[in-house]
Design an enzyme around this catalytic site. Structure first.
Site, PDB file in Angstrom:
ATOM      1  N   ALA A 235       0.832  -1.209   0.000  1.00  0.00           N
ATOM      2  CA  ALA A 235       0.000   0.000   0.000  1.00  0.00           C
ATOM      3  C   ALA A 235       0.866   1.258   0.000  1.00  0.00           C
ATOM      4  CB  ALA A 235      -0.924  -0.017   1.228  1.00  0.00           C
TER       5      ALA A 235
ATOM      6  N   THR B 281       3.341  -7.570   3.730  1.00  0.00           N
ATOM      7  CA  THR B 281       3.310  -7.817   2.287  1.00  0.00           C
ATOM      8  C   THR B 281       4.357  -8.857   1.914  1.00  0.00           C
ATOM      9  OG1 THR B 281       2.541  -5.585   1.823  1.00  0.00           O
ATOM     10  CG2 THR B 281       3.712  -6.713   0.041  1.00  0.00           C
TER      11      THR B 281
ATOM     12  N   ALA C  83       3.321 -12.437   2.470  1.00  0.00           N
ATOM     13  CA  ALA C  83       2.074 -12.950   1.877  1.00  0.00           C
ATOM     14  C   ALA C  83       2.344 -14.142   0.978  1.00  0.00           C
ATOM     15  CB  ALA C  83       1.367 -11.839   1.108  1.00  0.00           C
TER      16      ALA C  83
ATOM     17  N   GLU D 292      -9.107 -20.195  -3.809  1.00  0.00           N
ATOM     18  CA  GLU D 292      -9.079 -20.103  -2.347  1.00  0.00           C
ATOM     19  C   GLU D 292     -10.516 -20.060  -1.841  1.00  0.00           C
ATOM     20  OE1 GLU D 292      -6.491 -16.899  -1.105  1.00  0.00           O
ATOM     21  OE2 GLU D 292      -4.702 -18.021  -1.672  1.00  0.00           O
TER      22      GLU D 292
ATOM     23  N   ASP E 195       0.472   0.445  14.887  1.00  0.00           N
ATOM     24  CA  ASP E 195       0.963   1.816  15.095  1.00  0.00           C
ATOM     25  C   ASP E 195       0.094   2.865  14.408  1.00  0.00           C
ATOM     26  OD1 ASP E 195       2.990   0.348  16.193  1.00  0.00           O
ATOM     27  OD2 ASP E 195       4.593   1.137  14.934  1.00  0.00           O
TER      28      ASP E 195
ATOM     29  N   HIS F 101      -6.841 -16.671  10.871  1.00  0.00           N
ATOM     30  CA  HIS F 101      -6.600 -17.616   9.774  1.00  0.00           C
ATOM     31  C   HIS F 101      -6.760 -19.020  10.328  1.00  0.00           C
ATOM     32  CE1 HIS F 101      -4.854 -19.633   6.344  1.00  0.00           C
ATOM     33  NE2 HIS F 101      -4.820 -18.483   5.690  1.00  0.00           N
TER      34      HIS F 101
ATOM     35  N   ARG G 137     -13.489 -17.966   5.850  1.00  0.00           N
ATOM     36  CA  ARG G 137     -12.424 -18.145   6.825  1.00  0.00           C
ATOM     37  C   ARG G 137     -12.901 -18.192   8.278  1.00  0.00           C
ATOM     38  NH1 ARG G 137      -7.267 -14.718   4.983  1.00  0.00           N
ATOM     39  NH2 ARG G 137      -6.916 -16.293   3.403  1.00  0.00           N
TER      40      ARG G 137
ATOM     41  N   HIS H  33      -4.769 -12.958  12.124  1.00  0.00           N
ATOM     42  CA  HIS H  33      -4.176 -12.848  10.790  1.00  0.00           C
ATOM     43  C   HIS H  33      -4.359 -11.470  10.154  1.00  0.00           C
ATOM     44  CE1 HIS H  33      -2.771 -14.360   6.943  1.00  0.00           C
ATOM     45  NE2 HIS H  33      -3.897 -14.004   6.344  1.00  0.00           N
TER      46      HIS H  33
ATOM     47  N   ARG I 235     -12.823 -10.546   5.627  1.00  0.00           N
ATOM     48  CA  ARG I 235     -12.186 -10.321   4.324  1.00  0.00           C
ATOM     49  C   ARG I 235     -12.134 -11.603   3.500  1.00  0.00           C
ATOM     50  NH1 ARG I 235      -6.610 -10.914   2.593  1.00  0.00           N
ATOM     51  NH2 ARG I 235      -6.247 -11.728   4.681  1.00  0.00           N
TER      52      ARG I 235
ATOM     53  N   SER J 113      -6.426  -8.565   0.001  1.00  0.00           N
ATOM     54  CA  SER J 113      -5.703  -7.507   0.710  1.00  0.00           C
ATOM     55  C   SER J 113      -4.541  -6.929  -0.098  1.00  0.00           C
ATOM     56  CB  SER J 113      -5.191  -8.051   2.042  1.00  0.00           C
ATOM     57  OG  SER J 113      -4.501  -7.061   2.713  1.00  0.00           O
ATOM     58  N   LEU J 114      -3.766  -7.796  -0.730  1.00  0.00           N
ATOM     59  CA  LEU J 114      -2.697  -7.280  -1.590  1.00  0.00           C
ATOM     60  C   LEU J 114      -3.330  -6.423  -2.688  1.00  0.00           C
ATOM     61  CD1 LEU J 114      -0.473 -10.483  -1.904  1.00  0.00           C
ATOM     62  CD2 LEU J 114       0.054  -8.428  -0.589  1.00  0.00           C
TER      63      LEU J 114
HETATM   64  P1  FAD Z   1       2.420  -4.024   5.405  1.00  0.00           P
HETATM   65  O1  FAD Z   1       2.822  -4.821   4.237  1.00  0.00           O
HETATM   66  O2  FAD Z   1       2.304  -4.720   6.696  1.00  0.00           O
HETATM   67  O3  FAD Z   1       3.449  -2.843   5.579  1.00  0.00           O
HETATM   68  C1  FAD Z   1       3.437  -2.040   6.721  1.00  0.00           C
HETATM   69  C2  FAD Z   1       4.687  -1.214   6.738  1.00  0.00           C
HETATM   70  O4  FAD Z   1       4.600  -0.189   7.708  1.00  0.00           O
HETATM   71  C3  FAD Z   1       5.944  -1.991   7.068  1.00  0.00           C
HETATM   72  O5  FAD Z   1       6.937  -1.539   6.194  1.00  0.00           O
HETATM   73  C4  FAD Z   1       6.244  -1.577   8.496  1.00  0.00           C
HETATM   74  O6  FAD Z   1       7.598  -1.678   8.854  1.00  0.00           O
HETATM   75  C5  FAD Z   1       5.793  -0.130   8.458  1.00  0.00           C
HETATM   76  N1  FAD Z   1       5.471   0.462   9.756  1.00  0.00           N
HETATM   77  C6  FAD Z   1       4.580   0.038  10.676  1.00  0.00           C
HETATM   78  N2  FAD Z   1       4.547   0.885  11.719  1.00  0.00           N
HETATM   79  C7  FAD Z   1       5.431   1.883  11.449  1.00  0.00           C
HETATM   80  C8  FAD Z   1       5.861   3.043  12.154  1.00  0.00           C
HETATM   81  N3  FAD Z   1       5.400   3.346  13.357  1.00  0.00           N
HETATM   82  N4  FAD Z   1       6.795   3.840  11.576  1.00  0.00           N
HETATM   83  C9  FAD Z   1       7.303   3.518  10.372  1.00  0.00           C
HETATM   84  N5  FAD Z   1       6.950   2.416   9.677  1.00  0.00           N
HETATM   85  C10 FAD Z   1       6.016   1.617  10.200  1.00  0.00           C
HETATM   86  N6  FAD Z   1      -3.175 -10.978   1.644  1.00  0.00           N
HETATM   87  C11 FAD Z   1      -3.443 -11.279   0.364  1.00  0.00           C
HETATM   88  O7  FAD Z   1      -4.160 -10.533  -0.306  1.00  0.00           O
HETATM   89  N7  FAD Z   1      -2.903 -12.388  -0.211  1.00  0.00           N
HETATM   90  C12 FAD Z   1      -2.085 -13.237   0.459  1.00  0.00           C
HETATM   91  O8  FAD Z   1      -1.602 -14.220  -0.095  1.00  0.00           O
HETATM   92  C13 FAD Z   1      -1.802 -12.950   1.822  1.00  0.00           C
HETATM   93  N8  FAD Z   1      -0.994 -13.768   2.532  1.00  0.00           N
HETATM   94  C14 FAD Z   1      -0.676 -13.414   3.819  1.00  0.00           C
HETATM   95  C15 FAD Z   1       0.221 -14.206   4.528  1.00  0.00           C
HETATM   96  C16 FAD Z   1       0.588 -13.857   5.813  1.00  0.00           C
HETATM   97  C17 FAD Z   1       1.575 -14.707   6.576  1.00  0.00           C
HETATM   98  C18 FAD Z   1       0.017 -12.706   6.418  1.00  0.00           C
HETATM   99  C19 FAD Z   1       0.367 -12.347   7.827  1.00  0.00           C
HETATM  100  C20 FAD Z   1      -0.868 -11.912   5.714  1.00  0.00           C
HETATM  101  C21 FAD Z   1      -1.219 -12.258   4.406  1.00  0.00           C
HETATM  102  N9  FAD Z   1      -2.096 -11.467   3.669  1.00  0.00           N
HETATM  103  C22 FAD Z   1      -2.369 -11.784   2.377  1.00  0.00           C
HETATM  104  C23 FAD Z   1      -2.503 -10.146   4.162  1.00  0.00           C
HETATM  105  C24 FAD Z   1      -1.614  -9.091   3.481  1.00  0.00           C
HETATM  106  O9  FAD Z   1      -0.313  -9.603   3.333  1.00  0.00           O
HETATM  107  C25 FAD Z   1      -1.537  -7.785   4.258  1.00  0.00           C
HETATM  108  O10 FAD Z   1      -2.815  -7.397   4.662  1.00  0.00           O
HETATM  109  C26 FAD Z   1      -0.953  -6.705   3.356  1.00  0.00           C
HETATM  110  O11 FAD Z   1       0.284  -7.114   2.841  1.00  0.00           O
HETATM  111  C27 FAD Z   1      -0.806  -5.404   4.121  1.00  0.00           C
HETATM  112  O12 FAD Z   1      -0.095  -4.518   3.313  1.00  0.00           O
HETATM  113  P2  FAD Z   1       0.170  -3.051   3.827  1.00  0.00           P
HETATM  114  O13 FAD Z   1       0.977  -2.383   2.780  1.00  0.00           O
HETATM  115  O14 FAD Z   1      -1.089  -2.437   4.260  1.00  0.00           O
HETATM  116  O15 FAD Z   1       1.040  -3.262   5.159  1.00  0.00           O
HETATM  117  C1  SIN Z   2      -3.270 -17.400   2.532  1.00  0.00           C
HETATM  118  O1  SIN Z   2      -2.417 -17.616   1.674  1.00  0.00           O
HETATM  119  O2  SIN Z   2      -3.972 -18.270   3.055  1.00  0.00           O
HETATM  120  C2  SIN Z   2      -3.460 -16.012   2.994  1.00  0.00           C
HETATM  121  C3  SIN Z   2      -4.242 -15.308   2.000  1.00  0.00           C
HETATM  122  C4  SIN Z   2      -4.843 -14.081   2.601  1.00  0.00           C
HETATM  123  O3  SIN Z   2      -4.677 -13.794   3.788  1.00  0.00           O
HETATM  124  O4  SIN Z   2      -5.530 -13.395   1.849  1.00  0.00           O
END
Ligand code: FAD
Ligand code: SIN
Length: 505
Positions: free
Chosen positions: A12, A41, A44, A111, A201, A222, A266, A327, A362, A367-368
């Site tokens: 994001a 991210t 994921a 999925e 945060d 999850h 889920r 999750h 969700r 989410s990605l």
């Molecule tokens: P993030 O990718 O979490 O990035 C947050 C960023 O903010 C990081 O860089 C962190 O260091 C930074 N940050 C946080 N607090 C601060 C602060 N105070 N100051 C400065 N920097 C800070 N979703 C899908 O759609 N498909 C999938 O296959 C999938 N698989 C997943 C697998 C796992 C194991 C998990 C846990 C989640 C998965 N999800 C999946 C969910 C998805 O990965 C996340 O919801 C998504 O990547 C969140 O992206 P984001 O950019 O919002 O945050």
């Molecule tokens: C998974 O691969 O099961 C996670 C996918 C997601 O959180 O969207």
């Protein structure tokens, strides 16, 4: 010169940051509290849900998302996500993400709760890492200042408008627009699939800045984390390929819980597992992927294969122990469809935000896609506020009046594991009024630590957001999606509205 500070380097934040550099006259800084690739991210696995085949339609993706959301999705937000998906994914590909292919076309997985095979993946089960790598590589070519290993602690607001960000070392980073892209809140709970950065945060900063947050009671657990230290995720895509869940006697039990069995939504599968675990004295259930065969498992799921084997298990020969784990948080900082929060100049996007898109639960792999679609829209709204129109008040038929959270500190210090244990026990997969009231009392008795380093800043944030989650969960006297109350197990149409909450001094 327009100064933009983006907090976070997941899909994001990086999409928003790269998006605002498409025009001159903008100074962009990306602040990330760890290494750039330490994001959810990057972890994921399953992939990105997007319509990419002639037999699939945006309408079907919309319908699946709304069905999973348990009557609470914001329809327009869902439409924006699903209709914007193909273009956002094309942009990811253009930026260097190499999705897996089969016979020359994009490979598509299935999925839970998806009516079509529409999950694009990369590196088998390393989709997030491929996306993170490609976007981080693009930063070198863009006029962006990167502040790695730098935590933001607060948003600065003067006369009701954002003026910058305060960093952990006390430095003030001036900005005309601040984008919170700080990800999720899994570290609220002792058992989570989330990496250590997921400490809520952004939601805490937004609360302290006076912004509205929403739907924090909806936490997605999850169904299948490896029931071993670290609780590493075993992707839903493994069940999508045919793996099944077994009880302690080796019998499938999800067939009795839901017609879609292991591929039910889920929350249903996670609760089905938790109930089965309770029947077998807390022992984990087993995921049986043996029918998929050693070669297929290693090729399609190389990351999980390595993790499972590192724990001394051979999942091509024996079912592996799995358990539900925190999750994803459906709620977050309340935004409109352009990422605008209730504080002028403050934007939020990705998991930290709540557009209402995911409703109460969700849909997997949305989410990605959300980060990619809405990251771009935030950039557009910052560059050209006219494109987003005038900010609108939330529709009160769909968004409830805000709860007011008095977050005065109590007298007693606490440890992070105490908080995580309390949240798991009282505000976890199944809640009730008594447990939530007790958790609220305990949290009110605790004092957030003085912020002296990164850990104390995170603990103070976890404490504040835990209070908001517990208050929101106590106020929703029904069960819906990721919020399940054993004392009121039914869904109540009177609660078919998003909750909102703000902090009072
Ligand atoms: P993030 O990718 O979490 O990035 C947050 C960023 O903010 C990081 O860089 C962190 O260091 C930074 N940050 C946080 N607090 C601060 C602060 N105070 N100051 C400065 N920097 C800070 N979703 C899908 O759609 N498909 C999938 O296959 C999938 N698989 C997943 C697998 C796992 C194991 C998990 C846990 C989640 C998965 N999800 C999946 C969910 C998805 O990965 C996340 O919801 C998504 O990547 C969140 O992206 P984001 O950019 O919002 O945050
Ligand atoms: C998974 O691969 O099961 C996670 C996918 C997601 O959180 O969207």
């Amino acid at each position: 010169m327009l100064r933009v500070a983006v907090i976070g380097s997941g899909v994001a934040g990086l999409t928003a940051a790269l998006g605002v550099t498409t025009r001159g006259g903008v100074e962009v800084t990306v602040v990330s509290k760890a290494r750039l690739d330490r994001s959810t991210t990057h972890a994921a696995q399953g992939g990105v849900a997007v319509v990419s085949s002639p037999d699939d339609t945006v309408a079907a993706h919309v319908a699946d998302t709304i069905a999973a959301g348990a009557g609470l999705c914001d329809d327009e937000a869902v439409r924006v996500l699903c209709a914007g998906g193909p273009e956002a994914v094309a942009l990811l590909i253009d930026r260097g993400v190499e999705f897996d292919r089969e016979g020359g076309s994009l490979a598509r997985g299935l999925e839970a709760a998806h009516s079509h095979e529409r999950i694009l993946h990369a590196g088998g089960d390393a989709t997030g890492a491929a996306i993170a790598r490609a976007l981080i590589d693009r930063l070198d070519e863009a006029p962006i200042t990167v502040r790695e290993n730098t935590a933001a602690v607060d948003v600065e607001v003067t006369a009701g408008r954002v003026t910058g960000v305060r960093l952990l070392d006390g430095e003030s980073l001036p900005a005309d627009a601040v984008v919170l892209a700080t990800g999720g809140a899994g570290q609220l709970f002792g058992c989570t699939t989330n990496p250590s950065i997921a400490t809520a945060d952004g939601v805490a900063m937004a609360l302290r800045a006076g912004a509205l947050v929403a739907d924090l009671e909806f936490m997605q657990f999850h169904p299948t984390a490896l029931a071993m230290p670290g609780h590493r995720l075993v992707s839903e895509a493994v069940r999508g390929e045919g793996a099944v869940l077994l009880d302690a006697d080796g019998r499938r039990f999800m067939t009795e819980v839901h017609p879609d069995a292991e591929l039910a939504p889920r929350d249903v599968v996670a609760r089905g597992i938790a109930e089965q675990m309770a029947r077998q004295a807390g022992a984990p259930v087993r995921l049986d992927a043996t029918r998929l065969g050693e070669r297929f498992l290693a090729r399609r799921f190389p990351t999980i294969d390595a993790t499972v084997r590192a724990h001394g298990l051979d999942w091509s020969r024996e079912p592996i122990p799995v358990t539900p784990a925190a999750h994803y948080v459906m709620g977050g900082v309340r935004t409109d469809l352009w990422g605008r929060t209730s504080v002028p100049g403050l934007f939020a996007v990705g998991e930290v935000a709540c557009t209402g898109l995911h409703g109460a639960n969700r849909l997997a792999s949305n989410s990605l896609l959300e980060g990619a679609v809405f990251g771009h829209r935030v950039a557009e709204a910052i560059l050209d506020p006219g494109v987003a129109g005038l900010p609108q008040e939330p529709d009160r038929r769909r968004w409830a009046e805000p709860l007011e959270l008095d977050a005065s500190p109590g007298p007693e210090a606490f440890g992070r594991t105490d908080l995580q244990h309390l949240m798991w026990e009282s505000a976890g997969l199944v809640r009730d009024a008594d447990g939530l009231a007790e958790a609220a009392d305990v949290l009110a008795h605790w004092a957030p630590p003085a912020v002296t380093d990164a850990k104390s800043a995170e603990d103070a944030n976890l404490w504040l957001v835990a209070r908001a989650v517990v208050a929101s969960a106590a106020a929703r006297r029904e069960s819906r999606g990721g919020h399940h109350r054993r004392d009121v197990p039914r869904t109540d149409p009177a609660y078919a509205r998003h909750s909102t909450l703000r902090m009072v001094a």
